[in-house]
Each structure stands twice: as C-alpha cells, then as structure tokens.
Design a protein around this motif. Structure first.
Motif, mmCIF file in Angstrom:
data_model
loop_
_atom_site.group_PDB
_atom_site.id
_atom_site.type_symbol
_atom_site.label_atom_id
_atom_site.label_comp_id
_atom_site.label_asym_id
_atom_site.label_seq_id
_atom_site.Cartn_x
_atom_site.Cartn_y
_atom_site.Cartn_z
ATOM 1 N N GLU A 1 -3.431 1.718 8.289
ATOM 2 C CA GLU A 1 -2.485 0.875 9.035
ATOM 3 C C GLU A 1 -1.418 0.278 8.129
ATOM 4 O O GLU A 1 -0.276 0.099 8.530
ATOM 5 N N SER A 2 -1.788 -0.033 6.881
ATOM 6 C CA SER A 2 -0.847 -0.698 5.975
ATOM 7 C C SER A 2 -0.118 0.287 5.052
ATOM 8 O O SER A 2 0.695 -0.141 4.228
ATOM 9 N N ASN B 1 0.830 -1.206 0.000
ATOM 10 C CA ASN B 1 0.000 0.000 0.000
ATOM 11 C C ASN B 1 0.867 1.259 0.000
ATOM 12 O O ASN B 1 0.881 2.027 0.957
#
Length: 171
Positions: free
Chosen positions: A80-81, A28
């Motif tokens: 988060e990623s 990501n």
C-alpha cells in the motif's frame, strides 16, 4: 500459583500474540523488481495461508498461521505504501535510486552495488538499501568522484567507477 511472576501482554492481546513486524518510517521506494518481489511474497503467503486453514484444528498449523497472517499484514502495508521508481527516469550522470554503482577501493577488487528499497536489500546479492550508510555516501555522486563511506569499523574512501541503471521496466 501467584500471578506476580506471570508476564501479562502489554497491549491487552492474548499472551502468546506475535509482535508485529516493524515498518520503516522512511518512504517506501521500490524498484520494479522490488515491487514484483513484494507481490510474489504476498501471493505465496496467501497460498500458504489457505493450505493452513484447510488443516483445521491442527495446533502446528495454527501456530504457523499466526506467523503467516502477521507477515501478510506487513506485506499489505508495504504494498500500500510502495512508491515505484522507474530506473529509466533516473539521471544517468549521477547515482540515484535503482542505480548499479561500481566502486573501487584501495587494496580491493572493484565491487558493484545496486541501490534498492529496504525490503529488497540483500547484501550478499549486492543490493543495498537506499537508507544504508553505503547508499547515502554514494547517492548524488558522479563517475570519477570520491566518496567517504562512514562505517562503525572505520571510514572507507571509494571511487565511483561506473553508474548503470539495469533495464527493468515498472510493473
């Protein structure tokens, strides 16, 4: 009524549960603007969620809340990623993530595409995902180099005319 023709949920959840938004298996990567965009979307949805909760037992609010909660779960996973990429750290002599690439194509005007993360992609805005066939053709190319963009409608040869990294600092 016979239960033979009633669709049961596949995951054991309620029959009207929304499917989760699919999350890509690709890393990501995000530009600074992409990171801001994700944060702003999450903040907007959180605000909308609070407004909907205040409406109590309103069935329309409950339905919209299900969508908002699903989208918040998706954005939370994406934040988060996220792997921020600093455009200032990218090579200046070749196309890499975050580059604004101007290309020439026979019989067409020059076009500029910015290579961005998947959530930031917006073809109408000239932003293409780094995992798109166009970006894959351009990544690693230098000014003056010809690349082949493989498309279902037929291959297109492009000439890299310019590479720039928009001045955008990480957030």
């Amino acid at each position: 009524m016979s239960r033979a023709f009633v669709k049961e949920p596949d995951d054991g959840g309620p029959p009207d549960a929304l499917p989760e938004r699919p999350v890509s298996d690709h890393p990501n990567y995000v530009t600074p603007a992409g990171m801001r965009q994700l944060r702003e979307q999450a903040a907007d949805l959180q605000e909308r969620r609070m407004e909907l909760l205040e409406r109590g037992d309103d069935p329309l609010a409950e339905e919209e809340l299900r969508h908002v909660d699903r989208d918040l779960r998706y954005l939370s996973l994406r934040l988060e990623s996220a792997i921020p990429v600093d455009p200032a750290a990218q090579p200046r002599d070749e196309v890499a993530f975050g580059a604004a690439v101007t290309v020439a194509q026979a019989g067409a005007d020059d076009r500029t595409f910015v290579i961005v993360g998947e959530d930031e992609a917006d073809l109408a805005g000239g932003k293409v995902s780094y995992v798109s066939p166009l970006a894959e053709a351009l990544l690693g190319a230098a000014v003056g180099e010809r690349v082949t963009w493989r498309r279902p409608a037929g291959d297109v040869e492009l000439l890299v005319v310019a590479i720039d990294y928009p001045g955008d600092s990480p957030s």
